[in-house]
Design an enzyme around this catalytic site. Structure first.
Site, short mmCIF file in Angstrom:
data_model
loop_
_atom_site.label_atom_id
_atom_site.label_comp_id
_atom_site.label_asym_id
_atom_site.label_seq_id
_atom_site.Cartn_x
_atom_site.Cartn_y
_atom_site.Cartn_z
N THR A 197 30.91 10.40 33.26
CA THR A 197 30.84 11.38 32.11
C THR A 197 30.75 11.06 30.88
OG1 THR A 197 31.68 13.14 33.72
CG2 THR A 197 31.30 13.77 31.66
N THR A 240 43.50 3.30 23.02
CA THR A 240 44.33 2.26 23.62
C THR A 240 43.31 2.09 25.04
OG1 THR A 240 46.35 2.66 22.45
CG2 THR A 240 46.35 1.38 24.91
N SER A 245 31.24 4.54 37.59
CA SER A 245 32.44 5.06 37.95
C SER A 245 33.52 4.64 38.85
CB SER A 245 32.32 6.81 38.08
OG SER A 245 33.42 7.35 38.07
N HIS A 276 36.04 6.08 40.63
CA HIS A 276 36.48 6.78 41.66
C HIS A 276 35.66 7.19 42.79
CE1 HIS A 276 35.32 10.95 40.84
NE2 HIS A 276 34.97 10.52 39.54
N GLN A 307 26.88 7.26 41.92
CA GLN A 307 26.89 7.35 43.13
C GLN A 307 26.56 6.02 43.77
OE1 GLN A 307 28.52 9.22 44.98
NE2 GLN A 307 28.66 11.22 43.63
N CYS A 333 31.65 19.90 41.46
CA CYS A 333 32.11 20.72 40.48
C CYS A 333 31.50 22.34 40.71
CB CYS A 333 31.38 20.29 39.00
SG CYS A 333 29.65 19.60 39.26
N ASN A 381 23.68 12.97 43.85
CA ASN A 381 24.84 13.20 44.39
C ASN A 381 24.96 14.21 45.49
OD1 ASN A 381 24.40 14.54 41.65
ND2 ASN A 381 26.27 15.91 42.51
N1 PLP Z 1 26.86 11.48 37.81
C1 PLP Z 1 26.99 11.73 38.94
C2 PLP Z 1 25.61 11.36 40.02
C3 PLP Z 1 28.03 11.73 39.89
O1 PLP Z 1 28.15 12.36 41.05
C4 PLP Z 1 29.13 12.22 39.15
C5 PLP Z 1 30.64 12.53 39.70
O2 PLP Z 1 30.65 13.74 40.27
C6 PLP Z 1 29.23 11.91 37.53
C7 PLP Z 1 27.99 11.70 37.09
C8 PLP Z 1 30.35 11.99 36.86
O3 PLP Z 1 31.27 10.87 36.99
P1 PLP Z 1 32.70 10.79 36.50
O4 PLP Z 1 33.73 11.82 37.52
O5 PLP Z 1 33.25 9.62 36.65
O6 PLP Z 1 32.83 11.63 35.05
#
Ligand code: PLP
Length: 351
Positions: A71, A219, A184, A186, A168, A301, A140
């Site tokens: 994000t 930091t 990302s 996670h 993704q 979300c 996603n």
């Molecule tokens: N973009 C996509 C395609 C995602 O699936 C997600 C996560 O849900 C994000 C952006 C946002 O990622 P993050 O949770 O690392 O901010």
């Protein structure tokens, strides 16, 4: 109580044991990478090594700026790029739409693809000296993979920049050829709260001062950064197995009367969405959860409120049909017996 089966890896993934071990060691010897003393210098060296480790794992030969996740990387790229007009596809993640509220929309086909001709048309209709185009690598919700190479060609012919959201796909598919890429940790066994903007040249965005080569203040989260590096080093060896499992799952769902979203186009093997005709996704989610299976409807979300999927609407799905779609997403540990269990449960819920 049935043993839990987690099939929601597109929302987030469990942190792997190797990542936890790397982070525990980093937390035990934590110092500020900006400090000039020996401990700080050691932390700085580990940080720069982690940057190089991630670039090597992803085969990215340019710059990498750490962020708090995809994000923030998206916001950094879209709000600070040296561009005079922004274009985003209609199926981008909310993080893109929020970062670019005044962007021009590029429509998608009923399969969820951004067609190179459609992008060319949009860019030609609105004259911009240096447009910035944001297109995701894989969606996603549906898993649909965009034809990034062909789209990048269109963007470059217009002297534009291409930004690709790879939240993704990083560590699962080879990175696309792009000017900027968001990733990302996670989504692939790494910790939450850490990600990066991969950037071909730092001059493409405005600096902000502070850490990260003057492009991000604060930091650095070294323990998470080290966990991120470990996660990206895990490799893509499991993707062929995931493709095999997804093929079996697709065939079983279709045989049971379900409908595969974006059936006929290339989709990342780790994500699939299925419509169960006549059964609202809210009811499906409850029944799967009671059966011990975690899946989701739409993106994470939006699944808290179960609002209609903007992605399916952009692909021309009617509201009632879109409201019957759930998403199943795999991780490296997803097994054949997990898929059998999901299919059996799906058939029982379908009745
Ligand atoms: N973009 C996509 C395609 C995602 O699936 C997600 C996560 O849900 C994000 C952006 C946002 O990622 P993050 O949770 O690392 O901010």
């Amino acid at each position: 109580m049935p043993q839990r089966l987690y099939l929601d890896h597109a929302a987030t993934t469990p942190v792997t044991e190797a990542v936890r071990a790397e982070m525990a060691a980093a937390l035990a010897s934590w110092a500020n990478p900006s400090s000039p003393h020996a401990e700080g210098r050691a932390a700085r060296a580990a940080l720069e090594q982690a940057r190089a480790r991630i670039c090597a794992a992803l085969d990215w030969p340019h710059e990498l700026l750490f962020t708090s996740g995809a994000t923030e990387a998206i916001a950094m790229a879209l709000s600070r790029a040296r561009a005079d007009a922004l274009f985003v596809s209609a199926v981008e993640h909310d993080a893109v739409h929020r970062a670019a509220p005044n962007a021009y929309f590029v429509p998608v086909t009923k399969d969820g693809h951004v067609a190179p001709d459609a992008l060319h048309g949009r860019l030609s209709a609105l004259s911009a000296e240096q447009p910035l185009v944001a297109i995701q690598h894989a969606n996603n919700e549906t898993g649909v993979i965009q034809p990034i190479a062909a789209l990048a060609e269109v963007v470059r012919a217009k002297s534009g920049l291409i930004f690709v959201d790879c939240a993704q796909t990083a560590g699962k598919l080879p990175l696309p050829d792009a000017d900027m890429i968001a990733i990302s940790a996670h989504k692939l066994g790494g910790p939450p709260g850490i990600g990066a903007l991969l950037i071909r040249d730092l001059g493409l965005i405005a600096p902000s001062g502070g850490q990260e080569k003057g492009y991000r203040g604060g930091t650095e989260n070294l323990p998470a950064i080290l966990g991120f590096a470990k996660a990206m080093e895990a490799g893509r060896g499991w993707m062929a197995r995931a493709a095999d499992l997804r093929q079996h799952l697709d065939a079983s769902i279709e045989a049971g009367g379900g409908r595969i979203v974006a059936r006929s186009v290339d989709r990342i093997p780790t994500i699939a969405s299925y419509q169960m005709p006549g059964k609202p996704s809210s009811a499906q989610l409850i029944q799967f959860d009671l059966a011990g299976i975690a899946v989701s409807a739409g993106s994470a979300c939006s699944s808290g409120t179960l609002k209609t999927s903007r992605v399916l609407a952009a692909m021309g799905w009617e509201d009632e049909e879109a409201a019957e779609v759930i998403r199943v997403s795999f991780g490296p540990d997803t097994s054949r017996s997990d898929i059998y269990r999901f299919v059996e449960t799906w058939q029982r819920i379908r009745g």
